[in-house]
Design a protein around this motif. Structure first.
Motif, short mmCIF file in Angstrom:
data_model
loop_
_atom_site.label_atom_id
_atom_site.label_comp_id
_atom_site.label_asym_id
_atom_site.label_seq_id
_atom_site.Cartn_x
_atom_site.Cartn_y
_atom_site.Cartn_z
N TYR A 50 -80.38 -23.05 9.41
CA TYR A 50 -80.77 -21.93 9.90
C TYR A 50 -80.32 -21.37 11.31
CZ TYR A 50 -82.25 -16.67 10.28
OH TYR A 50 -82.70 -15.08 10.14
N TYR B 63 -66.62 -19.55 11.69
CA TYR B 63 -67.92 -20.07 10.89
C TYR B 63 -67.36 -21.64 11.07
CZ TYR B 63 -67.35 -14.83 10.51
OH TYR B 63 -67.35 -13.80 10.08
N GLY C 92 -71.28 -25.73 4.44
CA GLY C 92 -71.57 -24.66 5.83
C GLY C 92 -71.34 -23.29 5.88
N ARG D 43 -70.24 -21.04 4.69
CA ARG D 43 -70.00 -19.47 4.26
C ARG D 43 -71.62 -19.27 4.54
NH1 ARG D 43 -67.97 -19.41 -2.07
NH2 ARG D 43 -67.59 -17.07 -2.02
N MET D 44 -72.09 -20.28 4.71
CA MET D 44 -73.47 -20.63 5.07
C MET D 44 -73.72 -19.67 6.25
SD MET D 44 -75.64 -21.21 2.39
CE MET D 44 -74.22 -20.27 1.66
N GLY E 203 -72.26 -17.45 7.54
CA GLY E 203 -72.20 -16.06 7.90
C GLY E 203 -73.16 -15.45 7.04
N TRP E 204 -73.83 -15.83 6.59
CA TRP E 204 -75.14 -15.52 5.45
C TRP E 204 -75.68 -16.24 6.31
CZ3 TRP E 204 -79.65 -18.01 5.18
CH2 TRP E 204 -80.82 -16.79 3.84
N VAL E 205 -76.31 -16.75 7.18
CA VAL E 205 -77.72 -17.07 8.38
C VAL E 205 -77.32 -15.93 8.79
CG1 VAL E 205 -78.28 -18.15 10.57
CG2 VAL E 205 -77.76 -19.01 7.95
N ASN F 93 -75.50 -13.27 9.07
CA ASN F 93 -76.04 -11.58 8.22
C ASN F 93 -77.60 -11.44 8.54
OD1 ASN F 93 -75.28 -9.31 6.79
ND2 ASN F 93 -75.40 -10.57 5.05
N GLN F 94 -78.65 -12.32 8.18
CA GLN F 94 -79.79 -12.20 8.21
C GLN F 94 -80.30 -11.95 9.65
OE1 GLN F 94 -81.52 -11.98 5.46
NE2 GLN F 94 -79.31 -12.70 4.99
N GLY G 21 -66.28 -9.79 9.75
CA GLY G 21 -67.94 -9.72 9.70
C GLY G 21 -68.24 -8.32 9.96
N HIS H 53 -71.12 -5.24 8.65
CA HIS H 53 -71.84 -6.15 8.29
C HIS H 53 -72.75 -5.20 9.81
CE1 HIS H 53 -71.86 -7.88 5.49
NE2 HIS H 53 -70.71 -8.61 5.47
#
Length: 111
Positions: free
Chosen positions: A8, A26, A38, A40-41, A43-45, A47-48, A69, A72
């Motif tokens: 992260y 990404y 990752g 995919r991860m 993008g997730w990070v 987003n957070q 993205g 978002h």
DNA sequence: TGCGTGACCACGG
DNA sequence: CCCGTGGCCACGC
């Protein structure tokens, strides 16, 4: 800061180093960090991160240079507006001259 | 504990 | 060119 796992912080660290007027992807970020799986991860990070950190998340697009993205952000055109304000042309949700603007951490930060 | 979902990506038909 | 599939892994319910 709930369970600040390494990847992260690492992801945010790399994103923060993307210069103005450049974009990364990404997959490139994931590859550089060795987060083989990752893309995919990443993008997730990101987003957070929008919720609390100052991170130029708009400088990260998908491997084709597409602004996947954009939905978002606070508005559907915010990502594009931010990029254009940095001198990057975006047409039809896609970065123009993507190859030239592409900032690859594996190359730029080669250690 | 398991399942669906996701700002991804590569490969195959 | 448009899908479907597999891989990968964190999260929410």
């Amino acid at each position: 800061m709930a369970m600040a796992t390494n990847y992260y912080e690492d992801v945010l660290d790399v994103v923060r180093q993307i210069p103005q007027g450049r974009v990364s992807t990404y997959g490139a970020i994931a590859a550089y960090l060795g987060l083989k799986s990752g893309a995919r991860m990443v993008g997730w990070v990101l987003n957070q991160s929008l919720l609390h950190s100052e991170v130029p998340a708009h400088r990260v697009v998908n491997r084709q240079g597409l602004l996947t993205g954009r939905m978002h952000f606070s508005g559907p055109s915010v990502m594009q507006t931010l990029l254009e304000s940095e001198g990057i042309q975006v047409v039809n949700h896609q970065v123009m001259n993507f190859q030239e603007k592409f900032w690859d951490p594996s190359v730029e930060l080669s250690l």
